[in-house]
Design a protein around this motif. Sequence first.
Motif, PDB file in Angstrom:
ATOM      1  N   HIS A  54     -49.656 -62.643 -13.886  1.00  0.00           N
ATOM      2  CA  HIS A  54     -50.175 -63.936 -14.356  1.00  0.00           C
ATOM      3  C   HIS A  54     -49.906 -64.177 -15.831  1.00  0.00           C
ATOM      4  O   HIS A  54     -50.274 -65.225 -16.357  1.00  0.00           O
ATOM      5  CB  HIS A  54     -51.669 -64.080 -14.075  1.00  0.00           C
ATOM      6  CG  HIS A  54     -52.002 -64.075 -12.620  1.00  0.00           C
ATOM      7  ND1 HIS A  54     -51.595 -65.073 -11.778  1.00  0.00           N
ATOM      8  CD2 HIS A  54     -52.654 -63.182 -11.860  1.00  0.00           C
ATOM      9  CE1 HIS A  54     -52.014 -64.796 -10.553  1.00  0.00           C
ATOM     10  NE2 HIS A  54     -52.654 -63.642 -10.564  1.00  0.00           N
TER      11      HIS A  54
ATOM     12  N   LYS B 194     -37.722 -58.383 -10.984  1.00  0.00           N
ATOM     13  CA  LYS B 194     -38.399 -57.309 -10.240  1.00  0.00           C
ATOM     14  C   LYS B 194     -37.560 -56.036 -10.244  1.00  0.00           C
ATOM     15  O   LYS B 194     -38.088 -54.937 -10.427  1.00  0.00           O
ATOM     16  CB  LYS B 194     -38.626 -57.731  -8.788  1.00  0.00           C
ATOM     17  CG  LYS B 194     -40.010 -58.243  -8.485  1.00  0.00           C
ATOM     18  CD  LYS B 194     -41.037 -57.143  -8.361  1.00  0.00           C
ATOM     19  CE  LYS B 194     -42.447 -57.661  -8.525  1.00  0.00           C
ATOM     20  NZ  LYS B 194     -42.923 -57.710  -9.902  1.00  0.00           N
ATOM     21  N   THR B 195     -36.256 -56.212 -10.056  1.00  0.00           N
ATOM     22  CA  THR B 195     -35.364 -55.052 -10.102  1.00  0.00           C
ATOM     23  C   THR B 195     -35.442 -54.382 -11.468  1.00  0.00           C
ATOM     24  O   THR B 195     -35.598 -53.166 -11.564  1.00  0.00           O
ATOM     25  CB  THR B 195     -33.909 -55.490  -9.818  1.00  0.00           C
ATOM     26  OG1 THR B 195     -33.850 -56.056  -8.508  1.00  0.00           O
ATOM     27  CG2 THR B 195     -32.954 -54.316  -9.891  1.00  0.00           C
TER      28      THR B 195
ATOM     29  N   THR C  92     -52.283 -59.538  -6.946  1.00  0.00           N
ATOM     30  CA  THR C  92     -51.424 -60.624  -6.489  1.00  0.00           C
ATOM     31  C   THR C  92     -50.900 -60.290  -5.095  1.00  0.00           C
ATOM     32  O   THR C  92     -50.956 -59.148  -4.656  1.00  0.00           O
ATOM     33  CB  THR C  92     -50.226 -60.821  -7.437  1.00  0.00           C
ATOM     34  OG1 THR C  92     -49.491 -59.602  -7.487  1.00  0.00           O
ATOM     35  CG2 THR C  92     -50.691 -61.198  -8.823  1.00  0.00           C
TER      36      THR C  92
ATOM     37  N   ARG D 245     -40.563 -60.694  -0.403  1.00  0.00           N
ATOM     38  CA  ARG D 245     -39.233 -60.417  -0.926  1.00  0.00           C
ATOM     39  C   ARG D 245     -39.307 -59.698  -2.271  1.00  0.00           C
ATOM     40  O   ARG D 245     -38.490 -58.821  -2.566  1.00  0.00           O
ATOM     41  CB  ARG D 245     -38.460 -61.715  -1.089  1.00  0.00           C
ATOM     42  CG  ARG D 245     -37.997 -62.325   0.221  1.00  0.00           C
ATOM     43  CD  ARG D 245     -37.380 -63.691  -0.006  1.00  0.00           C
ATOM     44  NE  ARG D 245     -36.202 -63.597  -0.859  1.00  0.00           N
ATOM     45  CZ  ARG D 245     -34.978 -63.363  -0.412  1.00  0.00           C
ATOM     46  NH1 ARG D 245     -34.782 -63.224   0.867  1.00  0.00           N
ATOM     47  NH2 ARG D 245     -33.964 -63.286  -1.229  1.00  0.00           N
ATOM     48  N   GLU D 246     -40.290 -60.044  -3.089  1.00  0.00           N
ATOM     49  CA  GLU D 246     -40.402 -59.376  -4.385  1.00  0.00           C
ATOM     50  C   GLU D 246     -40.800 -57.909  -4.203  1.00  0.00           C
ATOM     51  O   GLU D 246     -40.301 -57.030  -4.903  1.00  0.00           O
ATOM     52  CB  GLU D 246     -41.386 -60.131  -5.286  1.00  0.00           C
ATOM     53  CG  GLU D 246     -40.868 -61.523  -5.605  1.00  0.00           C
ATOM     54  CD  GLU D 246     -41.594 -62.223  -6.734  1.00  0.00           C
ATOM     55  OE1 GLU D 246     -42.535 -61.656  -7.301  1.00  0.00           O
ATOM     56  OE2 GLU D 246     -41.204 -63.362  -7.050  1.00  0.00           O
TER      57      GLU D 246
ATOM     58  N   GLY E 185     -34.675 -47.288  -4.039  1.00  0.00           N
ATOM     59  CA  GLY E 185     -33.817 -46.666  -3.038  1.00  0.00           C
ATOM     60  C   GLY E 185     -34.463 -46.454  -1.685  1.00  0.00           C
ATOM     61  O   GLY E 185     -33.920 -45.768  -0.829  1.00  0.00           O
TER      62      GLY E 185
ATOM     63  N   ALA F 101     -34.930 -51.123  -5.493  1.00  0.00           N
ATOM     64  CA  ALA F 101     -34.596 -50.453  -6.750  1.00  0.00           C
ATOM     65  C   ALA F 101     -34.962 -48.981  -6.687  1.00  0.00           C
ATOM     66  O   ALA F 101     -34.332 -48.143  -7.319  1.00  0.00           O
ATOM     67  CB  ALA F 101     -35.306 -51.131  -7.916  1.00  0.00           C
TER      68      ALA F 101
ATOM     69  N   GLN G  74     -47.890 -60.172  -4.023  1.00  0.00           N
ATOM     70  CA  GLN G  74     -46.765 -59.229  -4.030  1.00  0.00           C
ATOM     71  C   GLN G  74     -47.240 -57.789  -4.193  1.00  0.00           C
ATOM     72  O   GLN G  74     -46.648 -56.871  -3.617  1.00  0.00           O
ATOM     73  CB  GLN G  74     -45.776 -59.586  -5.129  1.00  0.00           C
ATOM     74  CG  GLN G  74     -46.430 -59.891  -6.453  1.00  0.00           C
ATOM     75  CD  GLN G  74     -45.412 -60.170  -7.535  1.00  0.00           C
ATOM     76  OE1 GLN G  74     -44.540 -59.370  -7.796  1.00  0.00           O
ATOM     77  NE2 GLN G  74     -45.526 -61.325  -8.161  1.00  0.00           N
ATOM     78  N   GLU G  75     -48.305 -57.602  -4.965  1.00  0.00           N
ATOM     79  CA  GLU G  75     -48.828 -56.248  -5.149  1.00  0.00           C
ATOM     80  C   GLU G  75     -49.393 -55.694  -3.841  1.00  0.00           C
ATOM     81  O   GLU G  75     -49.120 -54.549  -3.463  1.00  0.00           O
ATOM     82  CB  GLU G  75     -49.905 -56.230  -6.237  1.00  0.00           C
ATOM     83  CG  GLU G  75     -49.345 -56.371  -7.643  1.00  0.00           C
ATOM     84  CD  GLU G  75     -50.426 -56.604  -8.697  1.00  0.00           C
ATOM     85  OE1 GLU G  75     -50.237 -56.135  -9.832  1.00  0.00           O
ATOM     86  OE2 GLU G  75     -51.458 -57.239  -8.390  1.00  0.00           O
TER      87      GLU G  75
ATOM     88  N   HIS H 274     -30.540 -53.340   0.710  1.00  0.00           N
ATOM     89  CA  HIS H 274     -30.427 -54.775   0.828  1.00  0.00           C
ATOM     90  C   HIS H 274     -28.969 -55.140   1.077  1.00  0.00           C
ATOM     91  O   HIS H 274     -28.091 -54.772   0.304  1.00  0.00           O
ATOM     92  CB  HIS H 274     -30.928 -55.458  -0.427  1.00  0.00           C
ATOM     93  CG  HIS H 274     -30.782 -56.946  -0.382  1.00  0.00           C
ATOM     94  ND1 HIS H 274     -31.725 -57.756   0.164  1.00  0.00           N
ATOM     95  CD2 HIS H 274     -29.789 -57.751  -0.799  1.00  0.00           C
ATOM     96  CE1 HIS H 274     -31.317 -59.020   0.082  1.00  0.00           C
ATOM     97  NE2 HIS H 274     -30.142 -59.033  -0.512  1.00  0.00           N
TER      98      HIS H 274
ATOM     99  N   GLU I 130     -36.648 -62.377  -8.664  1.00  0.00           N
ATOM    100  CA  GLU I 130     -36.198 -61.199  -7.928  1.00  0.00           C
ATOM    101  C   GLU I 130     -35.356 -60.295  -8.825  1.00  0.00           C
ATOM    102  O   GLU I 130     -35.475 -59.066  -8.763  1.00  0.00           O
ATOM    103  CB  GLU I 130     -35.435 -61.625  -6.666  1.00  0.00           C
ATOM    104  CG  GLU I 130     -36.351 -62.370  -5.697  1.00  0.00           C
ATOM    105  CD  GLU I 130     -35.782 -62.545  -4.300  1.00  0.00           C
ATOM    106  OE1 GLU I 130     -34.661 -62.084  -4.035  1.00  0.00           O
ATOM    107  OE2 GLU I 130     -36.482 -63.151  -3.459  1.00  0.00           O
TER     108      GLU I 130
ATOM    109  N   LYS J 206     -37.772 -56.044  -3.190  1.00  0.00           N
ATOM    110  CA  LYS J 206     -36.863 -55.823  -4.320  1.00  0.00           C
ATOM    111  C   LYS J 206     -37.242 -54.555  -5.068  1.00  0.00           C
ATOM    112  O   LYS J 206     -36.382 -53.773  -5.469  1.00  0.00           O
ATOM    113  CB  LYS J 206     -36.920 -57.009  -5.276  1.00  0.00           C
ATOM    114  CG  LYS J 206     -35.786 -57.998  -5.142  1.00  0.00           C
ATOM    115  CD  LYS J 206     -34.485 -57.492  -5.695  1.00  0.00           C
ATOM    116  CE  LYS J 206     -33.284 -58.248  -5.157  1.00  0.00           C
ATOM    117  NZ  LYS J 206     -32.758 -57.772  -3.917  1.00  0.00           N
ATOM    118  N   THR J 207     -38.525 -54.369  -5.263  1.00  0.00           N
ATOM    119  CA  THR J 207     -38.990 -53.162  -5.930  1.00  0.00           C
ATOM    120  C   THR J 207     -38.573 -51.927  -5.131  1.00  0.00           C
ATOM    121  O   THR J 207     -38.030 -50.968  -5.691  1.00  0.00           O
ATOM    122  CB  THR J 207     -40.521 -53.189  -6.063  1.00  0.00           C
ATOM    123  OG1 THR J 207     -40.895 -54.312  -6.849  1.00  0.00           O
ATOM    124  CG2 THR J 207     -41.040 -51.919  -6.728  1.00  0.00           C
TER     125      THR J 207
ATOM    126  N   ALA K 112     -38.584 -52.392 -11.937  1.00  0.00           N
ATOM    127  CA  ALA K 112     -38.561 -51.088 -11.275  1.00  0.00           C
ATOM    128  C   ALA K 112     -37.748 -50.084 -12.087  1.00  0.00           C
ATOM    129  O   ALA K 112     -38.020 -48.890 -12.068  1.00  0.00           O
ATOM    130  CB  ALA K 112     -37.998 -51.223  -9.866  1.00  0.00           C
TER     131      ALA K 112
END
Lengths: 219, 219
Positions: free
Chosen positions: A64, A51-52, B6, B47-48, B57, B55, B8-9, B61, A48, B51-52, A55
């Motif tokens: 992967h 990930k920040t 993925t 969650r990931e 805005g 970041a 998350q994407e 969170h 996590e 997070k993006t 961005a």
Amino acid sequence: MPKKATAQETALKSVRKMLASGKLKPGQQIIQDALASRLGVSRVPVREALKTLQAEGRVIHDPHRGYFVAELNAEDLSEIYHLRSILEDEAIRIGVPKATPADVVAIKGFHDEGLAAAAKGDVNQMATLNRKFHMAIYRLCNEERLITMIENLWDSLDAYRVLFLTDSSNRERTNDDHAQMIQAVKQKDVKESLKIQSAHREHALKTIKHLLSAFAQTD
Amino acid sequence: MPKKATAQETALKSVRKMLASGKLKPGQQIIQDALASRLGVSRVPVREALKTLQAEGRVIHDPHRGYFVAELNAEDLSEIYHLRSILEDEAIRIGVPKATPADVVAIKGFHDEGLAAAAKGDVNQMATLNRKFHMAIYRLCNEERLITMIENLWDSLDAYRVLFLTDSSNRERTNDDHAQMIQAVKQKDVKESLKIQSAHREHALKTIKHLLSAFAQTD
DNA sequence: CAGTCAAACTTTGTATAAAAAGTTTTTATT
DNA sequence: AATAAAAACTTTTTATACAAAGTTTGACTG
């Protein structure tokens, strides 16, 4: 009391520090497992944090394959400095006319501390104070989002800033420029402030590009 | 073939869409579990994605409380529009003089499609094409980071843009402005382009602020 | 009846483990 | 010896489960 930070928050802080100090080098892969056990947490909060940073453009994610520290080429550097000049100039135009005597004292405080750090040869501390000095000026504009954007741009350059301050002539020049800048802010002279800042940035960009190409040859 | 995205994407894409369409409303909490099962994945990739967005805005969170869709007040809107004007003006100054006839054709293409969508009353499609139209102009500057920043700012306004285009007089005015803009770009007239764009933005800001305060009363 | 405390509940945060993808090494074949 | 295929290995990705924090409810107390 300050309530306990989450694992992802501490992880983010740690990774930022590693990026700024050069412990994580541009281009290098960040092995999640190694980082997690180094920080004493599991991989989830580490991911996590990454990930920040992704961005913010400080790390690259290749699905992967993993996360890699972002590498800046000459063009990237030019773009970032260009963006900095756009945003920082605006911050100065808005903020410098609003500078109070107390603001000037605070700004000068960072400069003085910076001189002390320079005398002691503490480059890391110098970098920190250099940043505080400049951000204190930009903060005068009082626009939260503008300030955040400028901070992000500075973050992107972290890995390269140490390079710049390693050279003592750059350190001296930086301190001279700061002294001039304080005068301009004190007099609320926007035009002069812009001129000094612009020259300051241009010098840094030129120097870093030069160091970068010298560095690239040895790869 | 395009390799499989993925989780998350896909989660990130979905949440973006929900934010743009108003399925997720400003201020609303995003229940991770609900969102995850809705998307058919576990909470980890969700969650990931969040997070993006944090970041960027677009969500806030609050540790141990959760993620909330970012709410913009009048001041935030002013700041964002201010940043937009700084960055978009720069993109125009750099890009418009470089516009080729092919570029103009492409830009006009988005405008024409936009008119067709307007005729059909498809507001969502109009919003999409409106954005493509403007971004095509900004993209002329060819500075990747500058373009990304402008896109992020547009993203932040997504939830409020639908509000704006709901009013038919705003839709008409938008189309008129676009027609003028195409002429200015075609003639590589930077000054005129800046003037049109600036007026376009100011109108939108005023209208959205107005709608926002009207909206706030009903809360 | 208002206010406080505690238990029940909901939701988030993180560790672990299994699955999936990518990389490297080994083995087999030409 | 060079190439291709397969096996072994590493690392990432995601699901699940448990722990921790926050919120709500309701009983108890003044």
